[in-house]
Design a protein around this motif. Sequence first.
Motif, PDB file in Angstrom:
ATOM      1  N   MET A 262       0.813   9.873  12.326  1.00 64.00           N
ATOM      2  CA  MET A 262       1.521   9.282  11.187  1.00 64.00           C
ATOM      3  C   MET A 262       2.144   7.946  11.584  1.00 64.00           C
ATOM      4  O   MET A 262       2.305   7.066  10.759  1.00 64.00           O
ATOM      5  CB  MET A 262       2.635  10.212  10.696  1.00 64.00           C
ATOM      6  N   THR A 263       2.546   7.817  12.847  1.00 63.33           N
ATOM      7  CA  THR A 263       3.181   6.565  13.246  1.00 63.33           C
ATOM      8  C   THR A 263       2.300   5.731  14.160  1.00 63.33           C
ATOM      9  O   THR A 263       2.625   4.592  14.442  1.00 63.33           O
ATOM     10  CB  THR A 263       4.520   6.827  13.977  1.00 63.33           C
TER      11      THR A 263
ATOM     12  N   ARG B  69      -6.460  10.896  10.306  1.00 62.62           N
ATOM     13  CA  ARG B  69      -5.816   9.783  10.993  1.00 62.62           C
ATOM     14  C   ARG B  69      -5.920   9.957  12.497  1.00 62.62           C
ATOM     15  O   ARG B  69      -6.143   8.992  13.224  1.00 62.62           O
ATOM     16  CB  ARG B  69      -4.336   9.712  10.613  1.00 62.62           C
TER      17      ARG B  69
ATOM     18  N   ALA C  91       1.464   2.983  -3.359  1.00 57.06           N
ATOM     19  CA  ALA C  91       0.451   3.853  -3.941  1.00 57.06           C
ATOM     20  C   ALA C  91       0.494   5.240  -3.315  1.00 57.06           C
ATOM     21  O   ALA C  91      -0.045   6.185  -3.860  1.00 57.06           O
ATOM     22  CB  ALA C  91      -0.920   3.229  -3.763  1.00 57.06           C
ATOM     23  N   ALA C  92       1.147   5.336  -2.157  1.00 56.23           N
ATOM     24  CA  ALA C  92       1.175   6.624  -1.484  1.00 56.23           C
ATOM     25  C   ALA C  92       2.045   7.624  -2.216  1.00 56.23           C
ATOM     26  O   ALA C  92       1.832   8.821  -2.124  1.00 56.23           O
ATOM     27  CB  ALA C  92       1.701   6.457  -0.075  1.00 56.23           C
TER      28      ALA C  92
ATOM     29  N   PRO D 286       1.037   1.048   8.980  1.00 62.99           N
ATOM     30  CA  PRO D 286       0.857   1.394   7.569  1.00 62.99           C
ATOM     31  C   PRO D 286       0.295   0.264   6.714  1.00 62.99           C
ATOM     32  O   PRO D 286      -0.257   0.530   5.657  1.00 62.99           O
ATOM     33  CB  PRO D 286       2.274   1.777   7.113  1.00 62.99           C
ATOM     34  N   VAL D 287       0.466  -0.990   7.134  1.00 59.42           N
ATOM     35  CA  VAL D 287      -0.005  -2.080   6.280  1.00 59.42           C
ATOM     36  C   VAL D 287      -1.335  -2.676   6.753  1.00 59.42           C
ATOM     37  O   VAL D 287      -1.745  -3.711   6.263  1.00 59.42           O
ATOM     38  CB  VAL D 287       1.053  -3.203   6.143  1.00 59.42           C
TER      39      VAL D 287
ATOM     40  N   PRO E 220       0.812  -1.215   0.000  1.00 59.38           N
ATOM     41  CA  PRO E 220       0.000   0.000   0.000  1.00 59.38           C
ATOM     42  C   PRO E 220       0.840   1.258   0.000  1.00 59.38           C
ATOM     43  O   PRO E 220       0.418   2.290  -0.511  1.00 59.38           O
ATOM     44  CB  PRO E 220      -0.810  -0.112   1.286  1.00 59.38           C
ATOM     45  N   GLY E 221       2.025   1.153   0.567  1.00 55.45           N
ATOM     46  CA  GLY E 221       2.893   2.320   0.609  1.00 55.45           C
ATOM     47  C   GLY E 221       3.287   2.783  -0.788  1.00 55.45           C
ATOM     48  O   GLY E 221       3.524   3.962  -1.009  1.00 55.45           O
TER      49      GLY E 221
ATOM     50  N   TYR F 278      -6.327   2.357   3.662  1.00 54.92           N
ATOM     51  CA  TYR F 278      -5.111   2.261   4.455  1.00 54.92           C
ATOM     52  C   TYR F 278      -4.792   3.635   5.052  1.00 54.92           C
ATOM     53  O   TYR F 278      -5.209   4.653   4.512  1.00 54.92           O
ATOM     54  CB  TYR F 278      -3.953   1.787   3.581  1.00 54.92           C
TER      55      TYR F 278
ATOM     56  N   ILE G 180       6.119   5.959   5.968  1.00 53.62           N
ATOM     57  CA  ILE G 180       4.844   6.043   6.685  1.00 53.62           C
ATOM     58  C   ILE G 180       4.978   5.501   8.095  1.00 53.62           C
ATOM     59  O   ILE G 180       5.567   4.455   8.273  1.00 53.62           O
ATOM     60  CB  ILE G 180       3.747   5.280   5.940  1.00 53.62           C
TER      61      ILE G 180
ATOM     62  N   HIS H 279      -2.327   5.611   4.886  1.00 54.58           N
ATOM     63  CA  HIS H 279      -1.706   6.640   4.048  1.00 54.58           C
ATOM     64  C   HIS H 279      -2.714   7.328   3.144  1.00 54.58           C
ATOM     65  O   HIS H 279      -2.410   8.339   2.537  1.00 54.58           O
ATOM     66  CB  HIS H 279      -0.586   6.032   3.214  1.00 54.58           C
TER      67      HIS H 279
END
Lengths: 360, 347
Positions: free
Chosen positions: B118-119, B178, A14-15, B123-124, A11-12, B169, A360, B171
């Motif tokens: 952000m953290t 978020r 696509a960011a 992220p996945v 997914p990252g 997701y 991310i 991001h």
Amino acid sequence: MSDLVQAPADPGAAAVPTVAEPAAPPTGTPSLLRGLLPLVAGVVALVVTLVPLRGQGWTTAAVFLLSVVLLHLGGSALGRRRWGKDFDLTTWLCAVWLAVIVLAAILAPLLPLGEEQDLSQTLDEPVMARPDPLTNHPLGTNNFGLDLLARVIYGARASLVVSIGAVLIALVVGGAIGIAAGYFRKLTDATVSILTNSLLAIPPLILLIALATVLDPTLPNIAFALSLMALPSMVRMARASTLTFVQREFVLAGKAMGATHLRLMVRELLPNVLLPLLSYGMIIVSVLIVAESSLSFLGLGIQAPEPSWGNMIAEGEGNTFEEHPHIVLVPGAAVFLTVFAFNMLGEKARKRFDPRQAKI
Amino acid sequence: MTSNQTLETVPDSGRPDRGQLLAVEDVRTTIHTARGDLKAVDGVSFTLDRGETIGIVGESGSGKSVLGRTIMGLHTTGPTTTISGRVMFDGRDVQSLGVKELRSLWGARIGMVFQDPMTALNPVKKIGTHLTETLRKHQGLGRQPARERAAELLDLVGIPDPRRRLDQYPHEMSGGMRQRVVIAMALANEPALLIADEPTTALDVTVQRQILDLLGTLQDELGMAIILISHNLGVVAGRADRVAVMYAGRIVETTDARSLFAGAHHPYSEALLRAIPRLQEPPHVRLAAIDGAPPNMITPPIGCRFAPRCAYAQDDCRQVLPELRPSSESGPRHLFACHHPVNRGDA
């Protein structure tokens, strides 16, 4: 293996905002002529190798190499013109090569190939025939008249199964150990570090030879021995990328939501660590293909007459290589291309999923 | 003497007493480092009622976050940390609970909002998974009901089109969105206490306000108590019933927001207030920063921790550590730890 690179499953990926491509051909795109000219020249050279220069030995090989270079030049120029200047023909060719070799290895029994190991079938076949695409033995035969194309493809079965299997074993075991070491730190980490360092301290080939003297040379045993070689670096890789993620707040957030250690490792860390591990695994596969070939070359791996790339190269011992270079060059080229392709794709994937570049 | 006009103060009186939820009694958190024992929290006491908000303000390294995590039980006595004192949450001593009991507390009875959205999200993992995991663990909901509830939660924190967002997701969302997700996660099981550790620090100013307003609205709806940790007095001022100013691991002054802005007794609080830039000041005025740096918490000064930087410091300040106590004229709810308090006449 190849779809890891082609499909951005991450997914990252696509960011990253896609750069808008201008509609008009941007400056720096090669002209049509610069693509077509080498392409046509390459095709001409290929035809020349096949018909007028047929069976001329080194001359044929040299012109064939020239045609490959020309085709690559023309193809990549045309590709950049068509798909933008990020188009990388080499990467695509690597993916295609891996796809072809894997498919051929899987479908080997169904393909119309010559005989690859039963000597009784090849009594009236030519011996040490030179590679010639227009005959029944496109890559030639060996000293028993066994077909080299068939042997390369059946050899790919052994080489690929053993090295990919070994990487999978190392990936699962090493990944689990590495994540645990990076997550728990302290005593676990110290113990794991000592063990991996001791394993790394033993020269790999010595370790393999030592194992080969104890274990029977069967496919699972060779895979196990090779996995021991890949294990320490996998553990280190998993540990290092776990360390970069374990201090992110989402792990603490998971803990603050009441998650157990196992859950934090499996649900929070594993998905993040897996991508760099898989791309690293691609590179390790290529190392293990060479290692397996060395073992078979030394006669400790897969035993003749069953083909593997290593024992095929070993057939060139003595004067054979001087008189019939294709005996060594054909399996050598297979090893080279496969290792090169795994390295290229692994490197591409690693760059994309490198934990140091994760934002991310 | 009146403070920044943009800050609204919440009336302290008039709220019914809903009983004590949290009592922090002389908590000390010492972190053992290679260079010595770091006294991150050094004797902090306060109480918090149900539905009440306390703001904890202090500069970086003053021990705010460590205090928040100690209250939650995320820091426990072990090889790297020693904790003394008591944290009584809902009648139970957090530090005496086992890991299993703590895990059933975390996310269910105590929620935590983190500084950096952000953290704070994986992220996945999809947004939906972040929310449903805790719902399924703590409330035992099935897959589908948990999804329904997750969509409700996103709706509650003001995220439009929540169903579509569940499959996105992290991001794919902005920082403010978020942070709303992080708040939704913390609120999923309707905790009695929410610890918000710098919830708006990583966001830009307009979004900060939205997030703080959201926390206030949700507090009114769900009736939870909030510990709002921030280095920004302005953030805390409008939202907290009470404010505690922390310096070098200790609370140096605690009172309701209005009286703090009206007349801070501790020189550190006063200096902090003076360091807030104001719009009505002429341009290019030098910002009233506090000289010096916070003390090294491995070897803190013997007397008042603030003495080396204090404009009013006298000899006794460097000898005797002042206790947190009320004064006769400012009332029992205004406590401060200073030998020579300021603003006493005009408070």
